[in-house]
Write a protein that holds these residues in place. Sequence first.
Motif, short mmCIF file in Angstrom:
data_model
loop_
_atom_site.label_atom_id
_atom_site.label_comp_id
_atom_site.label_asym_id
_atom_site.label_seq_id
_atom_site.Cartn_x
_atom_site.Cartn_y
_atom_site.Cartn_z
N ARG A 132 -28.71 -24.69 -55.68
CA ARG A 132 -27.85 -25.79 -55.32
C ARG A 132 -27.03 -25.93 -53.96
O ARG A 132 -26.34 -25.12 -53.85
N SER A 162 -31.00 -23.84 -51.03
CA SER A 162 -29.65 -24.17 -50.27
C SER A 162 -28.98 -23.07 -49.91
O SER A 162 -27.86 -23.02 -49.40
N TYR A 175 -26.34 -34.51 -52.52
CA TYR A 175 -26.73 -33.25 -53.26
C TYR A 175 -28.03 -32.85 -52.55
O TYR A 175 -28.81 -33.38 -52.16
N THR A 180 -35.32 -31.21 -51.33
CA THR A 180 -35.15 -30.15 -50.46
C THR A 180 -35.53 -30.67 -49.23
O THR A 180 -36.40 -31.54 -49.00
N HIS A 230 -31.27 -30.05 -53.84
CA HIS A 230 -31.10 -29.23 -55.02
C HIS A 230 -31.84 -27.78 -54.60
O HIS A 230 -31.40 -26.68 -55.08
N TRP A 231 -32.99 -27.78 -53.75
CA TRP A 231 -33.74 -26.25 -53.89
C TRP A 231 -33.30 -25.65 -52.51
O TRP A 231 -33.09 -26.33 -51.35
N SER A 275 -33.14 -22.97 -59.04
CA SER A 275 -32.73 -23.41 -57.77
C SER A 275 -31.40 -22.94 -57.23
O SER A 275 -30.60 -22.42 -58.23
#
Length: 84
Positions: free
Chosen positions: A4, A25, A20, A64, A22-23, A2
Motif C-alpha cells: 500500500r 507502491s 490511497y 494501481t 493499493h498495489w 499488496s
Amino acid sequence: MSTRGLIARATGEARFKGVYHHWDSYPSGGLGETLVSLYRVHFGRDLQRMLEFLIDLHPAGWSTIVHKDFKLKPGYTMAGLKTP
C-alpha cells in the motif's frame, strides 16, 4: 499481498493532501518509478497538472497506476469495450 502507498502533495507545515494507492507502491519498479515516468513523459514535467490529475480528479484513490497506459481514455478495455 499488496504494498500500500500514498500519492500526496504538501499543503503546509507538516500537512498533506493525498489519495490511497493499493498495489505495487514500492519505490523502485513500482509506484515511485511510475510517478517519475509520468512526470517526465506523460505530463511533460508539469507537476501541478500531474498532481491535479492523480489526486484532485481521483479523490477515491487508485487500485494501481503501475504499468498503465495514460494515453488511453478512462473506461478503455483490451476488447475495446467501455466499462459500465
